[in-house]
Design a protein around this motif. Structure first.
Motif, PDB file in Angstrom:
ATOM      1  N   LYS A   1       2.471 -21.192  18.807  1.00 38.44           N
ATOM      2  CA  LYS A   1       3.919 -21.407  18.937  1.00 38.44           C
ATOM      3  C   LYS A   1       4.652 -20.069  18.975  1.00 38.44           C
ATOM      4  O   LYS A   1       4.195 -19.073  18.416  1.00 38.44           O
ATOM      5  N   ASP A   2       5.789 -20.106  19.629  1.00 36.30           N
ATOM      6  CA  ASP A   2       6.719 -18.963  19.655  1.00 36.30           C
ATOM      7  C   ASP A   2       6.084 -17.676  20.184  1.00 36.30           C
ATOM      8  O   ASP A   2       6.378 -16.576  19.713  1.00 36.30           O
ATOM      9  N   TYR A   3       5.181 -17.805  21.174  1.00 40.66           N
ATOM     10  CA  TYR A   3       4.664 -16.617  21.853  1.00 40.66           C
ATOM     11  C   TYR A   3       5.664 -16.216  22.934  1.00 40.66           C
ATOM     12  O   TYR A   3       6.555 -16.986  23.310  1.00 40.66           O
ATOM     13  N   GLU A   4       5.504 -15.011  23.458  1.00 39.86           N
ATOM     14  CA  GLU A   4       6.511 -14.519  24.408  1.00 39.86           C
ATOM     15  C   GLU A   4       6.129 -14.762  25.860  1.00 39.86           C
ATOM     16  O   GLU A   4       6.965 -15.146  26.672  1.00 39.86           O
ATOM     17  N   ALA A   5       4.870 -14.519  26.212  1.00 40.85           N
ATOM     18  CA  ALA A   5       4.467 -14.644  27.615  1.00 40.85           C
ATOM     19  C   ALA A   5       3.024 -15.109  27.709  1.00 40.85           C
ATOM     20  O   ALA A   5       2.286 -15.141  26.726  1.00 40.85           O
ATOM     21  N   LYS A   6       2.626 -15.462  28.945  1.00 37.90           N
ATOM     22  CA  LYS A   6       1.259 -15.930  29.181  1.00 37.90           C
ATOM     23  C   LYS A   6       0.239 -14.862  28.805  1.00 37.90           C
ATOM     24  O   LYS A   6      -0.885 -15.167  28.390  1.00 37.90           O
ATOM     25  N   SER A   7       0.649 -13.594  28.906  1.00 38.25           N
ATOM     26  CA  SER A   7      -0.260 -12.496  28.562  1.00 38.25           C
ATOM     27  C   SER A   7      -0.676 -12.565  27.083  1.00 38.25           C
ATOM     28  O   SER A   7      -1.782 -12.150  26.725  1.00 38.25           O
ATOM     29  N   ASP A   8       0.221 -13.101  26.218  1.00 36.23           N
ATOM     30  CA  ASP A   8      -0.128 -13.257  24.807  1.00 36.23           C
ATOM     31  C   ASP A   8      -1.272 -14.253  24.644  1.00 36.23           C
ATOM     32  O   ASP A   8      -2.172 -14.065  23.809  1.00 36.23           O
ATOM     33  N   LEU A   9      -1.253 -15.310  25.442  1.00 34.91           N
ATOM     34  CA  LEU A   9      -2.317 -16.306  25.388  1.00 34.91           C
ATOM     35  C   LEU A   9      -3.626 -15.723  25.899  1.00 34.91           C
ATOM     36  O   LEU A   9      -4.701 -16.012  25.355  1.00 34.91           O
ATOM     37  N   MET A  10      -3.534 -14.877  26.934  1.00 34.89           N
ATOM     38  CA  MET A  10      -4.746 -14.256  27.473  1.00 34.89           C
ATOM     39  C   MET A  10      -5.373 -13.301  26.460  1.00 34.89           C
ATOM     40  O   MET A  10      -6.592 -13.220  26.340  1.00 34.89           O
ATOM     41  N   ARG A  11      -4.515 -12.591  25.713  1.00 35.55           N
ATOM     42  CA  ARG A  11      -5.047 -11.689  24.692  1.00 35.55           C
ATOM     43  C   ARG A  11      -5.752 -12.474  23.586  1.00 35.55           C
ATOM     44  O   ARG A  11      -6.797 -12.059  23.075  1.00 35.55           O
ATOM     45  N   LEU A  12      -5.153 -13.612  23.233  1.00 34.03           N
ATOM     46  CA  LEU A  12      -5.776 -14.445  22.210  1.00 34.03           C
ATOM     47  C   LEU A  12      -7.100 -15.002  22.717  1.00 34.03           C
ATOM     48  O   LEU A  12      -8.107 -15.037  21.985  1.00 34.03           O
ATOM     49  N   TYR A  13      -7.143 -15.438  23.991  1.00 34.93           N
ATOM     50  CA  TYR A  13      -8.400 -15.927  24.569  1.00 34.93           C
ATOM     51  C   TYR A  13      -9.456 -14.830  24.558  1.00 34.93           C
ATOM     52  O   TYR A  13     -10.630 -15.066  24.193  1.00 34.93           O
ATOM     53  N   ALA A  14      -9.070 -13.608  24.966  1.00 34.66           N
ATOM     54  CA  ALA A  14     -10.016 -12.489  25.017  1.00 34.66           C
ATOM     55  C   ALA A  14     -10.579 -12.207  23.622  1.00 34.66           C
ATOM     56  O   ALA A  14     -11.768 -11.902  23.467  1.00 34.66           O
ATOM     57  N   LYS A  15      -9.723 -12.348  22.621  1.00 38.59           N
ATOM     58  CA  LYS A  15     -10.162 -12.128  21.245  1.00 38.59           C
ATOM     59  C   LYS A  15     -11.180 -13.192  20.828  1.00 38.59           C
ATOM     60  O   LYS A  15     -12.195 -12.890  20.193  1.00 38.59           O
ATOM     61  N   VAL A  16     -10.893 -14.475  21.184  1.00 38.89           N
ATOM     62  CA  VAL A  16     -11.804 -15.581  20.872  1.00 38.89           C
ATOM     63  C   VAL A  16     -13.137 -15.388  21.608  1.00 38.89           C
ATOM     64  O   VAL A  16     -14.226 -15.516  21.014  1.00 38.89           O
ATOM     65  N   ALA A  17     -13.055 -15.069  22.920  1.00 40.66           N
ATOM     66  CA  ALA A  17     -14.267 -14.903  23.729  1.00 40.66           C
ATOM     67  C   ALA A  17     -15.126 -13.763  23.199  1.00 40.66           C
ATOM     68  O   ALA A  17     -16.359 -13.890  23.088  1.00 40.66           O
ATOM     69  N   SER A  18     -14.489 -12.664  22.848  1.00 36.55           N
ATOM     70  CA  SER A  18     -15.221 -11.509  22.341  1.00 36.55           C
ATOM     71  C   SER A  18     -15.931 -11.831  21.032  1.00 36.55           C
ATOM     72  O   SER A  18     -17.060 -11.378  20.797  1.00 36.55           O
ATOM     73  N   ALA A  19     -15.276 -12.639  20.180  1.00 30.54           N
ATOM     74  CA  ALA A  19     -15.868 -12.994  18.883  1.00 30.54           C
ATOM     75  C   ALA A  19     -17.013 -13.989  19.033  1.00 30.54           C
ATOM     76  O   ALA A  19     -17.985 -13.954  18.263  1.00 30.54           O
ATOM     77  N   LEU A  20     -16.929 -14.898  20.022  1.00 31.26           N
ATOM     78  CA  LEU A  20     -17.940 -15.946  20.166  1.00 31.26           C
ATOM     79  C   LEU A  20     -19.131 -15.557  21.040  1.00 31.26           C
ATOM     80  O   LEU A  20     -20.213 -16.134  20.909  1.00 31.26           O
ATOM     81  N   GLU A  21     -18.947 -14.608  21.943  1.00 37.40           N
ATOM     82  CA  GLU A  21     -19.997 -14.286  22.921  1.00 37.40           C
ATOM     83  C   GLU A  21     -21.347 -13.948  22.284  1.00 37.40           C
ATOM     84  O   GLU A  21     -22.382 -14.465  22.725  1.00 37.40           O
ATOM     85  N   PRO A  22     -21.407 -13.112  21.248  1.00 37.69           N
ATOM     86  CA  PRO A  22     -22.731 -12.792  20.673  1.00 37.69           C
ATOM     87  C   PRO A  22     -23.476 -14.035  20.172  1.00 37.69           C
ATOM     88  O   PRO A  22     -24.681 -14.175  20.410  1.00 37.69           O
ATOM     89  N   LEU A  23     -22.745 -14.936  19.501  1.00 41.10           N
ATOM     90  CA  LEU A  23     -23.373 -16.149  18.981  1.00 41.10           C
ATOM     91  C   LEU A  23     -23.828 -17.058  20.120  1.00 41.10           C
ATOM     92  O   LEU A  23     -24.929 -17.624  20.084  1.00 41.10           O
ATOM     93  N   LEU A  24     -22.985 -17.191  21.162  1.00 45.06           N
ATOM     94  CA  LEU A  24     -23.333 -18.049  22.307  1.00 45.06           C
ATOM     95  C   LEU A  24     -24.529 -17.484  23.071  1.00 45.06           C
ATOM     96  O   LEU A  24     -25.408 -18.235  23.519  1.00 45.06           O
ATOM     97  N   PHE A  25     -24.555 -16.166  23.222  1.00 44.08           N
ATOM     98  CA  PHE A  25     -25.700 -15.529  23.880  1.00 44.08           C
ATOM     99  C   PHE A  25     -26.993 -15.817  23.119  1.00 44.08           C
ATOM    100  O   PHE A  25     -28.020 -16.183  23.700  1.00 44.08           O
ATOM    101  N   PHE A  26     -26.928 -15.649  21.825  1.00 41.35           N
ATOM    102  CA  PHE A  26     -28.119 -15.824  20.991  1.00 41.35           C
ATOM    103  C   PHE A  26     -28.644 -17.259  21.060  1.00 41.35           C
ATOM    104  O   PHE A  26     -29.854 -17.485  21.113  1.00 41.35           O
TER     105      PHE A  26
END
Length: 828
Positions: free
Chosen positions: A486-511
């Protein structure tokens, strides 16, 4: 000489009207019997008395008895005043008309006329005068009164004051259940209930001794049949100036019914008291004021509030408003006001603060009590301790709103949250990020249920670190997580959050060799609360479409206008398919037939039946667009039967036209094949249409053998026993091993178009298509090449000995008539 008028009434308003209507100086006013007798003795010129028959305790009848029994009052004429309609009827004698009765409220003009007539009567010795005297009025009221009247004369010289005579009216006889014949000298003491006799005798003796002028009490009489009647009794002495005889007037009213009600009420109050003492709370009666001043509080107040009941009465030590928890004080007042205005009963849960400082949940049930004018006199109700129930309710609500494995809030809670915010229009900018981890299910069969569940816990713990005041995490499906931003400013904020989620999950998903799809959906600003389910559905669809099976384990898709339009198109197409399945406009689903060419003799060996949908909105819809929808909605079963029937009917037509060697290939999905009734219905349809099962091919994609392999292969074996032949469609795109290929109950393989594309651009000898042809033929399968579009492809297949081929090089799919013309041209 002007005569005085004596008014006996306790109504100030009536007396004021009389004084103003008559000569004030001649009007004397008293408000009780004893003052009236004194005035009659003091003023001998009183000739007219206005007597209010409605005086308390029926004392007006005592006065009439005194007048009747003393000759010196014979000259006094009486006018009755009453608001009782019964007396009105009694006084309407044919000779009297309305002369002797004045109805309340008193009208001055009729009053003046009646008084003037009475003055005229006083100088005439007429029948009317005789009938208007005190004796007549007394007798009239005596016999017609609705209550019992008895005049008793007793011998003062006898030891027990034995009665000399007793005169009773009909109402008295009825109440005590005895006739006048047997009561003339009857002693009341003989019929009085033993429990009341001693007190009654005490009052009676004091009356005779002159200590009392009158007394009243409730008394019980015993009827001849042994039953008991309750009476309200008024006994008054009548002064006759005799030393040997004492006279008294007794008035009785039957109150048995009232006493029964009172006894029932007492029992009810006792039962209620017992009940209230056992409820987990308190009963109350209070003012409808902000401090809720209490006038009655049950003993349960101590257990509920910590205060004694007396501490709350009249706010002695504390007001109930002070006990109500501060956040609820104004709310409670408004809720009471609302329910009273709506004429409803009060029902509300709130918290109180006890004397010891503990907070308790209570449930109050109450209602207003109104006076005779319809104004609120008080509020009554009960306040029950529901703290335990509230704890259980909160625990149950927690379980309802949370996932037991991850302890995350679930879809139910998210739905309610979104609906409330959209309804209140408080959501300015909101988005949902759906993380679809359905591939975790593949680990269950390999490593067990607990392994996959523990993996989900690891994922949740990783993403929990990204939760903040503007971002909440939910488990919306078994293996699907949703971030509500909620209360984000632009779509870029959502992309940054996605990138953060993807970066955190990738090692576990790879394994774990897993893939994840992430759908991102910005909630339209003017969405309605009723659209929450649709919003979450679109998010799930976006996350499913984000799945890509490649080296990168996680991908995302934004749900946008284009995707929404695609989903809307799919929804409309699915609706049309459902209509076709119901028999509505069946011709929208039709078949075309693509020739399959025998490469050895260049003749048509068969046709592949291809389903087509002609949408009323989108025109011709390709099979790749609507077949997946049929499978997803399970409409493939009823519509698959339609396709099979139409295919077999055309095959029958081909055979009847002399082309008995031509076969028909029909595509069958795994859903159809695994339907328990498929084989039976399919073979029955073949028998009904009388077609050769040996000329029927069913085509299955190679991928359907990835699951349910054994079951599907068994079904294919049964079909082959009926003479039906089986082909693997799109061969080479699946994952079948050579071992499985050898074990399959199939007769043919169809090489996927992908192996034909681009043959012209490479060294023909390097293409693996020849190897697939060679492999199939070594396994004794008929090999069919699909998607043949050029002469080079055609020559290539001829060179390497492929059995059959189909594609645009030979013919596009044809309608029925064109297909017949085509086979006629090539096979004759």
């Amino acid at each position: 000489m002007l005569e005085k008028v004596l008014v006996v009434s306790n109504s100030e308003s009536d007396c004021e009207v009389i004084k103003n209507s008559l000569n004030k100086s001649l009007v004397l006013i008293v408000n009780n019997v004893y003052e009236a007798v004194q005035h009659l003795d003091t003023y001998p010129d009183i000739r007219l008395m206005l007597l209010d028959i409605d005086l308390p305790e029926m004392s007006a009848f005592h006065l009439l008895a005194v007048l009747k029994m003393n000759e010196k009052y014979n000259a006094v004429r009486v006018l009755i005043i009453s608001q009782n309609n019964k007396f009105n009827e009694m006084m309407k004698g044919p000779e009297l008309s309305l002369i002797d009765y004045i109805h309340k409220p008193i009208d001055p003009e009729p009053l003046k006329i009646i008084v003037r007539l009475q003055n005229e009567i006083s100088s005439q010795n007429t029948l009317v005068q005789k009938m208007s005297d005190t004796n007549y009025i007394f007798d009239l009221l005596f016999n017609g009164a609705p209550f019992g009247i008895a005049i008793t004369r007793v011998d003062l010289n006898s030891k027990n004051y034995n009665p000399i005579s007793v005169s009773v009216n009909p109402a008295y006889e009825r109440i005590i259940g005895r006739k006048n014949d047997g009561i003339e000298t009857y002693d009341w003491r003989r019929i009085t209930h033993p429990d009341d006799l001693r007190v009654s005798e005490m009052y009676y003796e004091r009356l005779i001794n002159g200590e009392l002028k009158s007394y009243s009490r409730e008394n019980r009489y015993i009827l001849p049949d042994g039953k008991v009647v309750w009476v309200y009794m008024v006994v008054s002495a009548i002064d006759t100036k005799s030393e040997d005889v004492f006279s008294h007037l007794t008035l009785i009213e039957d109150i048995t019914s009232r006493k029964k009600i009172e006894q029932d009420l007492v029992e009810s109050e006792r039962s209620k008291s017992v009940l209230l003492s056992h409820i987990p709370g308190m009963a109350y009666r209070c003012d409808y004021k902000r401090d809720w001043t209490m006038h009655y509080v049950s003993s349960g107040a101590r257990d509920l509030t910590g205060y004694d009941a007396d501490s709350l009465i009249d706010n002695r030590d504390v007001s109930y408003n002070q006990i109500i928890a501060p956040p609820y004080r104004t709310i409670l007042w408004k809720e009471w006001s609302r329910t009273i205005k709506a004429k409803q009963k009060f029902r509300y849960s709130y918290q109180i603060v006890t004397k010891g400082g503990d907070w308790k949940w209570v449930y109050e049930l109450g209602e207003p009590i109104y006076d005779k004018d319809g104004k609120i006199e008080a509020l009554e109700g009960i306040v029950i301790d529901i703290s335990v129930q509230k704890q259980m309710e909160n625990a149950l609500q927690y379980k309802t709103d949370h996932d037991s494995l991850t302890d995350l809030l679930n879809r139910n809670f998210l739905e309610r949250l979104l609906a409330a915010e959209l309804k209140a229009k408080t959501l300015v900018k909101g988005a949902l990020i759906g993380i679809n981890l359905n591939s975790v299910q593949t680990l269950t069969s390999a490593h067990g249920y607990h392994y996959s569940q523990n993996l989900m816990k690891k994922v949740v713990n990783i993403i929990k670190d990204m939760v903040c005041a503007k971002c909440q995490l939910f488990l919306t499906h078994e293996n699907c997580l949703t971030l509500y931003v909620k209360d984000y400013e632009a779509k870029s904020d959502l992309m940054r959050l996605y990138a953060k989620v993807a970066s955190a999950l990738e090692p576990l998903l790879f394994f774990e060799r897993l893939n994840a799809g992430v759908g991102i959906l910005e909630i339209p600003r003017f969405s309605k609360a009723s659209e929450v389910d649709k919003i979450l559905k679109n998010l799930l669809l976006a996350s499913e479409k984000a799945f890509v099976n490649d080296e990168k384990p996680i991908h995302y898709i934004f749900f946008d206008v284009e995707m929404e339009a695609k989903l809307d198109r799919e929804s409309k197409i699915q609706k049309e398919l459902a209509e076709v399945a119901k028999g509505i406009a069946e011709d929208r689903l039709f078949l075309q037939y693509q020739p399959i060419i025998n490469l050895k003799n260049n003749q048509v060996s068969g046709f592949e039946a291809l389903a087509r949908l002609k949408s009323t909105e989108f025109g011709i819809v390709p099979p790749l667009d609507f077949i997946p929808l049929l499978e997803k909605s399970k409409l493939i079963i009823p519509l698959g039967e339609v396709i099979v029937r139409k295919s077999l009917m055309f095959l029958k037509r081909l055979h009847d036209s002399g082309y008995e060697d031509v076969s028909m290939s029909i595509n069958i999905s795994a859903i159809q094949l695994l339907d328990p009734s498929f084989t039976r219905k399919f073979t029955n349809m073949i028998k009904v249409l009388n077609v050769n099962p040996g000329k029927i091919w069913i085509e299955l994609t190679e991928s359907i053998f990835a699951s349910n392999y054994q079951e599907i292969n068994t079904i294919l074996g049964r079909l082959r026993e009926q003479g039906i032949r089986v082909a693997i469609d799109d061969f080479g795109t699946g994952f079948s091993s050579l071992y499985r290929l050898l074990a399959l109950n199939v007769n043919s393989i169809k090489i996927d178009k992908a192996f034909m594309d681009g043959i012209e651009l490479i060294n023909i000898d390097e293409a693996i298509t020849k190897d697939i042809v060679s492999l199939g033929q070594k396994l004794r399968y008929i090999v069919v090449a699909e998607g043949v579009e050029t002469e080079i492809q055609h020559r290539y297949l001829l060179h390497y000995g492929c059995d059959r081929a189909q594609g645009y090089f030979f013919s596009r799919p044809l309608y029925d008539e064109d297909a017949l013309k085509y086979v006629r041209k090539h096979n004759e």
